[in-house]
Design an enzyme around this catalytic site. Structure first.
Site, mmCIF file in Angstrom:
data_model
loop_
_atom_site.group_PDB
_atom_site.id
_atom_site.type_symbol
_atom_site.label_atom_id
_atom_site.label_comp_id
_atom_site.label_asym_id
_atom_site.label_seq_id
_atom_site.Cartn_x
_atom_site.Cartn_y
_atom_site.Cartn_z
ATOM 1 N N ASP A 1 -3.502 -4.219 -1.911
ATOM 2 C CA ASP A 1 -2.427 -5.098 -0.653
ATOM 3 C C ASP A 1 -3.513 -5.560 0.334
ATOM 4 O O ASP A 1 -4.499 -5.018 0.396
ATOM 5 C CB ASP A 1 -1.425 -4.171 -0.068
ATOM 6 C CG ASP A 1 -0.219 -3.772 -0.609
ATOM 7 O OD1 ASP A 1 -0.183 -4.076 -1.905
ATOM 8 O OD2 ASP A 1 0.613 -3.274 -0.125
ATOM 9 N N ASP A 2 -2.939 -6.491 0.905
ATOM 10 C CA ASP A 2 -3.786 -7.201 2.255
ATOM 11 C C ASP A 2 -4.910 -8.046 1.880
ATOM 12 O O ASP A 2 -5.519 -8.233 3.165
ATOM 13 C CB ASP A 2 -4.019 -6.126 3.137
ATOM 14 C CG ASP A 2 -2.989 -5.360 3.738
ATOM 15 O OD1 ASP A 2 -1.841 -5.569 3.416
ATOM 16 O OD2 ASP A 2 -3.134 -4.136 4.428
ATOM 17 N N HIS B 1 1.821 -10.936 7.386
ATOM 18 C CA HIS B 1 2.141 -9.575 7.619
ATOM 19 C C HIS B 1 3.078 -8.897 8.770
ATOM 20 O O HIS B 1 2.616 -8.141 9.558
ATOM 21 C CB HIS B 1 0.647 -8.926 7.417
ATOM 22 C CG HIS B 1 0.660 -7.440 7.067
ATOM 23 N ND1 HIS B 1 1.000 -6.444 7.670
ATOM 24 C CD2 HIS B 1 0.471 -6.982 5.713
ATOM 25 C CE1 HIS B 1 1.065 -5.254 6.812
ATOM 26 N NE2 HIS B 1 0.462 -5.683 5.746
ATOM 27 N N HIS C 1 -5.883 -0.663 -1.205
ATOM 28 C CA HIS C 1 -5.969 -2.058 -0.290
ATOM 29 C C HIS C 1 -7.360 -2.527 -0.552
ATOM 30 O O HIS C 1 -8.376 -1.929 -0.634
ATOM 31 C CB HIS C 1 -5.692 -1.609 1.316
ATOM 32 C CG HIS C 1 -4.439 -1.029 1.711
ATOM 33 N ND1 HIS C 1 -4.089 0.189 1.250
ATOM 34 C CD2 HIS C 1 -3.297 -1.938 2.291
ATOM 35 C CE1 HIS C 1 -2.642 0.209 1.635
ATOM 36 N NE2 HIS C 1 -2.254 -0.712 2.187
ATOM 37 N N HIS D 1 2.885 -10.966 -0.325
ATOM 38 C CA HIS D 1 2.975 -9.832 0.817
ATOM 39 C C HIS D 1 2.906 -10.436 2.196
ATOM 40 O O HIS D 1 2.689 -10.189 3.030
ATOM 41 C CB HIS D 1 1.447 -9.237 0.807
ATOM 42 C CG HIS D 1 1.323 -8.057 1.330
ATOM 43 N ND1 HIS D 1 2.440 -7.026 1.110
ATOM 44 C CD2 HIS D 1 0.311 -7.331 2.193
ATOM 45 C CE1 HIS D 1 2.192 -5.718 1.763
ATOM 46 N NE2 HIS D 1 1.122 -6.137 2.557
HETATM 47 ZN ZN LIG Z 1 0.230 -4.652 3.835
#
Ligand SMILES: [Zn+2]
Length: 439
Positions: free
Chosen positions: A177-178, A232, A341, A228
């Site tokens: 993620d991210d 955010h 991540h 995603h």
């Molecule tokens: Zn996230």
């Protein structure tokens, strides 16, 4: 109350209290009718479970509450000294009380599902939802005592039911993620390439716009890309319109860069994938209506956390390997999907842990697979190529995103010399991560 069909009760079986919602669900799932005891004026039902244990369920609902109040009043007892009118009104509203309609002896009333939701299956990967529906019950009222003397359900209310699917005894999915992040994403991609391991990257739109070359590299090296959101946000606290913009912007950015329509979604912040109430499930319901598949993350080694200190690669990998299937009944962090991540902070330990995780997964006999394989779909199902006509629209969008990026750079250059544009634009996201666990 539990009773064995014969012999003694098993040691792990014991009586328990359930809510009225849980009682309704048990009656619905066991296909048993709820009956109303003439003497006790109490609803109840019985069913046999898969171990042939008989469950006798007696429960209180709005009907019994109204009867209690009426009986107490005839004895001159004040049932609710504080806020009595409000409480009485609430109970009466729950059974659909109406002085005009209740003059007769029979009335059919709606009963609404509780605002809690229930989990539908034990698989631990991707979620789908059934919407709540109200039930209908016929009530019989004694014209003299005004007591409800019979309650007969035409159909029981149905709450939100959230289903997880994608369980596999020998397949594991790696997700990141991210990202994309200019420092850590390339290092992670290098490890994945060396290990011949597929992964899924849930990209943030604003990062993808900035580092579009990395997003293309992820896609071209055979990995799966998911949404995603663009900035955010905490999706449980934003309007459906705002959420739609977040998802659409990111989807159109992916379309303009890679010519695909990405259908996988991981909403920011873990709470939104494991909701407990109807309010929390609303964003997921909205995303499902837009055609997204929400991907969960049961195995979360908290590689993002630096409080009280950052986890080491050894701690991250041993946590992951300790929560692989088969899952114990009480291991709520066991599953098939690993959350790591590649952005949002220093990911040196994640990069170092990755080969240990992949080697450990394979040494235990599991395969590292793309996420769509877990739920029987193809790469084209979750990243559908755009048609020729759609590609023209996506090119125009690409021009818009280029202007957006150029605008941010210009504003930053004018007003914040010496500071990166995305340092400013993205700082609210990074600051927010210190307040709540991330996903
Ligand atoms: Zn996230």
């Amino acid at each position: 109350m539990l009773k064995p069909k014969q012999g003694k009760l098993p040691a792990d079986a014991h009586d328990s209290s359930v809510s009225v919602q849980e009682a309704w669900l048990a009656a619905r799932d066991s296909d048993e009718d709820v009956t109303f005891d003439d003497d006790a004026l109490n609803p109840h039902f019985s069913y046999l479970d898969e171990r042939s244990l008989r469950h006798d369920v007696w429960f209180l609902d709005a009907v019994t509450a109204l009867n209690h109040m009426r009986a107490a009043q005839t004895l001159g007892i004040q049932t609710s000294p504080y806020g009595g009118w409000v409480r009485r009104s609430f109970v009466m509203a729950s059974v659909g009380y109406s002085r005009r309609r209740w003059r007769g002896r029979q009335t059919a009333e709606r009963c609404l599902p509780a605002r809690m939701l229930t989990w539908k299956a034990k698989a631990r990967s991707c979620a789908s939802r059934d919407r709540p529906t109200p039930g209908v019950r016929d009530l019989t009222i004694d014209p003299n005592t005004k007591l409800i003397t019979d309650e007969n359900f035409q159909n029981l209310p149905e709450p939100f039911r959230v289903g997880r699917y994608g369980y596999s005894p020998n397949q594991v999915v790696l997700t990141f993620d991210d990202g994309p992040d200019p420092e850590w994403t390339p290092k992670i991609l290098d490890v994945l390439k060396r290990e011949h391991a597929p992964a899924t990257f849930f990209l943030i739109g604003i990062q993808t716009d900035k580092f579009s070359g990395l997003a293309k590299r992820i896609y071209n090296e055979g990995h799966t890309i998911g949404n995603h959101t663009f900035t955010h946000p905490d999706v449980s606290n934003i309007s459906s319109t705002y959420m739609k913009v977040e998802l659409n912007l990111t989807e159109r950015l992916f379309a303009s860069l890679m010519g695909i329509r990405a259908k996988l979604l991981r909403p920011p912040y873990a709470i939104d994938e494991e909701p407990d109430t109807a309010d929390q499930v609303k964003p997921l319901e909205f995303a499902q209506d837009m055609g997204y598949i929400t991907v969960g993350n049961r195995i979360d080694p908290n590689d993002w956390s630096d409080k009280p200190r950052r986890h080491t690669a050894e701690e991250i990998s041993s946590y992951v390997l300790a929560h692989l299937p088969p899952c114990g009944a009480n291991d709520l962090r066991c599953g098939n999907i690993v959350l790591l991540h590649d952005g949002g902070g220093n990911r040196a330990e994640t990069v170092r842990a990755l080969p240990m995780i992949i080697d450990g997964i394979r040494a235990r006999g599991y395969s590292v697979v793309p996420v769509f394989q877990l739920f029987g779909k193809t790469r084209a199902d979750v990243m559908a190529p755009l048609s020729t006509g759609e590609r023209w629209g996506a090119r125009l969008d690409g021009l818009g995103f280029w202007l957006f990026e150029a605008g941010i750079v210009s504003i930053t250059w004018i007003f914040f010399p010496g500071r990166s544009a995305h340092d400013r634009a993205f700082s609210f996201y990074r600051d927010g991560r210190h307040l709540r666990p991330a996903a």
